[in-house]
Design an enzyme around this catalytic site. Structure first.
Site, PDB file in Angstrom:
ATOM      1  N   PHE A  12       0.828  -1.210   0.000  1.00 51.61           N
ATOM      2  CA  PHE A  12       0.000   0.000   0.000  1.00 51.61           C
ATOM      3  C   PHE A  12       0.866   1.266   0.000  1.00 51.61           C
ATOM      4  CE2 PHE A  12      -2.090   2.732   3.487  1.00 51.61           C
ATOM      5  CZ  PHE A  12      -2.567   3.663   2.571  1.00 51.61           C
ATOM      6  N   GLY A  37       1.577  -7.424  -0.772  1.00 59.02           N
ATOM      7  CA  GLY A  37       1.407  -6.490  -1.893  1.00 59.02           C
ATOM      8  C   GLY A  37       0.985  -7.208  -3.167  1.00 59.02           C
ATOM      9  N   TYR A 146       5.636  -7.456  16.969  1.00 54.16           N
ATOM     10  CA  TYR A 146       5.645  -6.428  15.919  1.00 54.16           C
ATOM     11  C   TYR A 146       6.235  -5.121  16.448  1.00 54.16           C
ATOM     12  CZ  TYR A 146       3.751  -2.990  12.618  1.00 54.16           C
ATOM     13  OH  TYR A 146       3.615  -1.957  11.719  1.00 54.16           O
ATOM     14  N   VAL A 190      -8.857   0.178   9.264  1.00 52.42           N
ATOM     15  CA  VAL A 190     -10.310   0.265   9.394  1.00 52.42           C
ATOM     16  C   VAL A 190     -10.932   1.011   8.209  1.00 52.42           C
ATOM     17  CG1 VAL A 190     -10.338   2.377  10.826  1.00 52.42           C
ATOM     18  CG2 VAL A 190     -12.159   0.684  11.055  1.00 52.42           C
TER      19      VAL A 190
HETATM   20  C1  UD2 Z   1      -2.845   0.466  14.032  1.00 56.21           C
HETATM   21  C2  UD2 Z   1      -2.067  -0.381  13.050  1.00 56.21           C
HETATM   22  C3  UD2 Z   1      -1.402  -1.518  13.754  1.00 56.21           C
HETATM   23  C4  UD2 Z   1      -0.559  -1.014  14.904  1.00 56.21           C
HETATM   24  C5  UD2 Z   1      -1.420  -0.161  15.837  1.00 56.21           C
HETATM   25  C6  UD2 Z   1      -0.573   0.485  16.917  1.00 56.21           C
HETATM   26  C7  UD2 Z   1      -3.197  -0.275  10.901  1.00 56.21           C
HETATM   27  C8  UD2 Z   1      -4.058  -1.000   9.941  1.00 56.21           C
HETATM   28  N1  UD2 Z   1      -2.973  -0.925  12.045  1.00 56.21           N
HETATM   29  O1  UD2 Z   1      -3.887  -0.294  14.593  1.00 56.21           O
HETATM   30  O2  UD2 Z   1      -0.575  -2.202  12.828  1.00 56.21           O
HETATM   31  O3  UD2 Z   1       0.527  -0.290  14.401  1.00 56.21           O
HETATM   32  O4  UD2 Z   1      -2.019   0.906  15.091  1.00 56.21           O
HETATM   33  O5  UD2 Z   1      -1.352   1.227  17.776  1.00 56.21           O
HETATM   34  O6  UD2 Z   1      -2.702   0.816  10.662  1.00 56.21           O
HETATM   35  N2  UD2 Z   1     -12.105  -1.380  14.012  1.00 56.21           N
HETATM   36  C9  UD2 Z   1     -13.474  -1.651  13.969  1.00 56.21           C
HETATM   37  N3  UD2 Z   1     -13.916  -2.535  13.035  1.00 56.21           N
HETATM   38  C10 UD2 Z   1     -13.075  -3.173  12.164  1.00 56.21           C
HETATM   39  C11 UD2 Z   1     -11.691  -2.899  12.212  1.00 56.21           C
HETATM   40  C12 UD2 Z   1     -11.249  -1.994  13.162  1.00 56.21           C
HETATM   41  O7  UD2 Z   1     -14.249  -1.117  14.751  1.00 56.21           O
HETATM   42  O8  UD2 Z   1     -13.566  -3.972  11.348  1.00 56.21           O
HETATM   43  C13 UD2 Z   1     -11.624  -0.430  15.012  1.00 56.21           C
HETATM   44  C14 UD2 Z   1     -10.498  -1.019  15.847  1.00 56.21           C
HETATM   45  O9  UD2 Z   1     -10.967  -1.786  16.905  1.00 56.21           O
HETATM   46  C15 UD2 Z   1      -9.776   0.245  16.294  1.00 56.21           C
HETATM   47  C16 UD2 Z   1      -9.991   1.219  15.120  1.00 56.21           C
HETATM   48  O10 UD2 Z   1     -11.074   0.684  14.364  1.00 56.21           O
HETATM   49  O11 UD2 Z   1     -10.358   0.775  17.460  1.00 56.21           O
HETATM   50  C17 UD2 Z   1      -8.767   1.350  14.220  1.00 56.21           C
HETATM   51  O12 UD2 Z   1      -8.380   0.026  13.858  1.00 56.21           O
HETATM   52  P1  UD2 Z   1      -7.164  -0.243  12.824  1.00 56.21           P
HETATM   53  O13 UD2 Z   1      -6.977  -1.738  12.839  1.00 56.21           O
HETATM   54  O14 UD2 Z   1      -7.404   0.417  11.547  1.00 56.21           O
HETATM   55  O15 UD2 Z   1      -5.924   0.502  13.457  1.00 56.21           O
HETATM   56  P2  UD2 Z   1      -5.252   0.429  14.916  1.00 56.21           P
HETATM   57  O16 UD2 Z   1      -5.001   1.840  15.315  1.00 56.21           O
HETATM   58  O17 UD2 Z   1      -6.009  -0.418  15.856  1.00 56.21           O
END
Ligand code: UD2
Length: 312
Positions: A12, A37, A146, A190
């Site tokens: 990406f 990718g 990670y 997300v």
């Molecule tokens: C991000 C990074 C992860 C790690 C983390 C560190 C991405 C994709 N992931 O996770 O690799 O570096 O930061 O803090 O950048 N959610 C929903 N429904 C879904 C999927 C997600 O509600 O189907 C929520 C999830 O529970 C979270 C928020 O959306 O509260 C963001 O989720 P995410 O997986 O995009 O990113 P994050 O910040 O959890």
């Protein structure tokens, strides 16, 4: 014209970077094993050479580095899923840390005349530290293989730089979104998942109450930040947060995205995921010191993303 290596250039962020470098007139070599990718992400251009290879192949990487004598190296190849690193800690370590140190080691042993090496780390290094906004010198609390590999590799990259006089730098990405983000896993970004749901009229599963916040940055702003960091000779042996410094709740984002697409998203609520961080936001004073100013509001970024997602 510079000669540039992008590991993970089919992913990406990597493939968007390759597009930009080609537009800037650089010659780009991509190494990517296509574990995440897609070859189709890489622009077909006489200026791009693609090697479908793992960065863990020492012989291959050594030959490539000695043969090509790169000006700039972007280290983006990684197993980007935190969940994967928990399921396969040793295997992901080989990729997320060891392979990158081997590249540094070849540069050191052969005194390769590199202009700059940039390593891409993550906001995951801050873990559950509740301090907001996160500054580069905030407490580090890496909670998963990670995050540990990302933090340790940052340190290796910076220390190799200082000890052996190699211009190195590291960045910590917050929540990057935009075209080509892969929505295939439940742990995908997300916004890529919401985009898929909007495109296909599927129900989006929201974990928690939607009040959790993140610092979302559009891919084009990330490319701007990387350019500023790579081209500034003062930006060496440092780590930079790459984010916008703005915090948005998931519910606000969904409201904005509905306006952008003129559609309504069906949402099913489930309990928050284990270990989910409630609030995340970056202090970007350091990045701003290099002249960074984010150009994309969330609304603008989502609009661009939607135009591109609707085409594919
Ligand atoms: C991000 C990074 C992860 C790690 C983390 C560190 C991405 C994709 N992931 O996770 O690799 O570096 O930061 O803090 O950048 N959610 C929903 N429904 C879904 C999927 C997600 O509600 O189907 C929520 C999830 O529970 C979270 C928020 O959306 O509260 C963001 O989720 P995410 O997986 O995009 O990113 P994050 O910040 O959890």
């Amino acid at each position: 014209m510079s000669k540039v290596l992008v590991t993970g250039g089919a992913g990406f962020i990597g493939s968007n970077l390759v597009d930009q470098l080609v537009q800037d007139g650089d010659e780009v070599i991509v190494v990517d094993d296509l574990s995440m990718g897609l070859a189709s992400n890489i622009p077909s251009s006489p200026k791009v050479t693609f090697y479908e290879h793992s960065i863990t192949d020492h012989g291959f990487m050594k030959d490539l580095l000695l043969k090509e004598q790169f000006d700039y190296i972007y280290l983006l190849a990684a197993i980007a899923s935190v969940a994967d690193s928990v399921a396969r800690p040793y295997e992901t370590h080989q990729i997320n840390q060891e392979a990158n140190i081997f590249i540094l080691e070849i540069i050191r042993q052969h005194k390769l005349p590199i202009k700059k090496v940039l390593f891409t780390s993550s906001a995951a290094v801050y873990g559950n530290n509740p301090e907001l906004p996160k500054r580069e010198d905030s407490t580090i609390d890496p909670l998963t293989p990670y995050a540990i590999d990302k933090f340790a590799t940052e340190r290796f990259v910076i220390d190799y730089g200082k000890l052996y006089n190699i211009p190195t730098v590291a960045v910590r990405f917050f929540n990057v979104y935009g075209p080509r983000q892969n929505p295939k896993s439940p742990y995908s970004g997300v916004l890529s998942l919401i985009t898929e749901c909007l495109k296909n009229q599927r129900v989006f599963t929201l974990f928690g109450d939607g009040e959790q916040t993140r610092d979302f940055i559009f891919i084009q702003d990330v490319l701007l930040a990387l350019h500023l960091i790579m081209s500034n000779s003062q930006a060496v042996h440092e780590v930079y947060n790459v984010a916008t410094g703005k915090q948005s709740s998931l519910l606000n984002i969904i409201t904005d995205y509905q306006k952008v697409t003129d559609q309504s998203l069906s949402v099913e609520y489930l309990p928050a995921r284990d270990g989910d961080i409630i609030h995340s936001c970056a202090d970007i004073t350091k990045l701003k010191g290099l002249g960074f100013n984010s150009k994309y509001t969330l609304f603008l970024g989502l609009s661009d993303y939607w135009v591109s997602a609707s085409r594919n």
